[in-house]
Design an enzyme around this catalytic site. Structure first.
Site: not given
Length: 381
Positions: A123, A125, A129, A156, A243-244, A341, A366-367
Site C-alpha cells: 500500500i 501512502m 513530503g 518507504f 487493524q494496521e 554487556g 502513524g508516528t
C-alpha cells in the site's frame, strides 16, 4: 500466558505454523538478513500451506478464518524476526481493503492469487513530503477517457520491490475542500507502463524486508482499478488503520517478550565475580521491572484484540497500545542490550538485531506523536 480469544483449533494451527517456520524460515533467516532479501519462494510456500490471508472467503480460495488466526501468524513470524513484517502487511493490512471495498470482479481477479502468494501486495501512502499528514499527498490521478493517469512518487513502501499489486493513495480531486475529500485508492499492477520501482532502500534495521520508492510517470490504469468510490480513499484508510496499528502493537509485544526471554537466559548463564549475574539484586530488579511491564502490555493487548474481533470501535485504545507497547519494546531492547554487556553489541547475538529492528515500530503506521494526537481528540481535547 494463554490468549483468551484463542481456541484449541487456533493453538493447533500455531503448532503447525511454528513447525513450518522452523523448517522453512528459521534456518535461513540470518542468510536473508545478510543478503537483504526474502525470496519469493518463501511467500509461495506460505501460500501453498494456507498461511496467507486465511481470513479471505472460501469462494476466493481462503479459509474464512477469524482474526485469531492472523494473530497467531503475526506472533510466530515475529518470533523468527521482524523482517517478516511484510507478510502481516499483505495478510492483514492490504488484502482487507480489497475484501471490504473491491467489486466482485476485482475480488475474483486478485484475491485468489493473494492467497496463493502469486500476488504480493503493498500500500502506497507515504510520500517524500507527506507521511502522517495524508491529506497533503501530492500524487494525482486524472481521468482521461476510461483511464486514470497517475503521476507522483511514494516512499518507504513495505513490500515495494516484491509487490505485484499496489494500492495507491492519490488525489483524484486536487482542489477538494477539505483536502482529504479528494483522495481515492487506485490499484496499480506491477507491469503497468509508467510505474517503476526504485532501488531497495537501505535501512538501520529490518534488513531482509524490502522497502522501496515507487514512481508514477504518466502511469495509465483503467478506471475499473478504482477501489471503492472516488473521493472516499481517506475514509477507507482511517477505517483500516485500526487493524494496521493493532498488528504493529502485536509485533512489538512479541518482540519485547522475545528480548526478555533471551536476556533472562543470558543473565543466568553469564558469570561475573564467580557467580551468575542474575544473582545480583540490581540485575534482578531490572528483569523484574521489564517482566512486569511486558505482562501489563500483554494483558492490555489481549483485551484489545478480543474487542477488535467483536467488531468494536477501539481506535483510541489501539492508538494507546501502538504508542505504549512500541515505546516499551524500545526500552526493553535498550535494557536487554545493556544486560548483555559487550556481547549485546555483537551481530552474532540476536539482541543486537532486535535492538536495531524495533525503533521503526514507533514510526510507521502513524508516528507515536500522531497516536497521542488521536487519543487527545477521542478525549475531547
Amino acid at each position: 500466558m494463554a490468549h483468551p480469544y484463542l481456541t484449541e483449533e487456533h493453538e493447533m494451527f500455531r503448532k503447525a505454523f511454528r513447525s513450518f517456520l522452523k523448517k522453512e524460515a528459521e534456518p535461513f533467516y540470518e542468510q536473508w538478513e545478510e543478503q537483504q532479501w526474502i525470496p519469493r519462494s518463501f511467500w509461495e510456500k506460505l501460500g501453498e500451506y494456507g498461511y496467507l490471508c486465511p481470513q479471505v472467503d472460501e469462494k476466493y480460495g481462503g479459509s474464512g478464518a477469524d482474526f485469531g488466526y492472523s494473530v497467531v501468524i503475526n506472533e510466530e513470524l515475529e518470533r523468527i524476526g521482524s523482517s517478516l513484517v511484510g507478510v502481516g502487511l499483505h495478510n492483514d493490512i492490504v488484502v482487507p481493503y480489497i475484501e471490504s471495498y473491491g467489486t466482485e470482479e476485482q475480488k475474483k481477479k486478485w484475491l485468489p492469487k493473494c492467497v496463493t502468494g502469486e500476488i504480493i501486495t503493498a500500500i502506497a501512502m507515504t510520500e517524500p513530503g507527506a507521511g502522517s499528514d495524508l491529506a497533503n499527498i501530492q500524487s494525482t490521478a486524472v481521468k482521461d477517457g476510461d483511464e486514470y493517469i497517475i503521476n507522483g512518487q511514494k516512499t518507504f513502501i513495505t513490500n515495494g520491490i516484491h509487490a505485484d499489486l499496489v494500492l495507491v493513495a492519490c488525489k483524484t480531486d486536487p482542489g477538494a475542500i477539505p483536502k482529504h475529500k479528494g483522495i481515492s485508492l487506485i490499484v496499480v499492477e506491477a507491469n503497468t507502463p509508467g510505474f517503476s520501482k526504485g532501488q531497495k532502500l537501505k535501512k538501520v534495521g529490518l534488513h531482509a524486508q524490502d522497502t522501496a520508492e515507487l514512481f508514477f510517470d504518466e502511469c495509465r490504469v483503467p478506471q475499473t482499478n478504482l477501489l471503492g468510490k472516488e473521493g472516499e480513499g481517506f475514509r477507507y484508510l482511517m477505517e483500516k488503520l485500526q487493524q494496521e496499528r493493532l498488528v504493529v502493537a502485536i509485533n512489538a509485544q512479541v518482540a519485547a517478550e522475545e528480548m526478555f526471554e533471551l536476556t533472562l537466559e543470558y543473565t543466568k548463564q553469564r558469570k561475573a565475580f564467580g557467580r551468575s549475574i542474575s544473582s545480583f539484586q540490581s540485575i534482578q530488579f531490572e528483569l523484574v521491572e521489564m517482566k512486569t511491564e511486558i505482562e501489563i502490555g500483554r494483558t492490555f493487548l489481549d483485551q484489545l484484540i478480543a474487542e477488535h474481533m467483536e467488531g468494536k470501535d477501539v481506535v483510541a485504545k489501539v492508538s494507546m497500545a501502538k504508542w505504549w507497547i512500541t515505546e516499551l519494546a524500545k526500552k526493553v531492547a535498550s535494557k536487554c542490550m545493556q544486560l548483555h554487556g559487550g556481547y549485546g553489541y555483537m551481530e552474532e547475538y540476536k539482541i543486537a538485531r532486535r535492538y536495531r529492528d524495533i525503533p521503526v515500530a514507533a514510526i510507521y503506521a502513524g508516528t507515536n506523536e500522531i497516536m497521542k494526537t488521536i487519543i487527545a481528540k477521542k478525549l475531547g481535547l
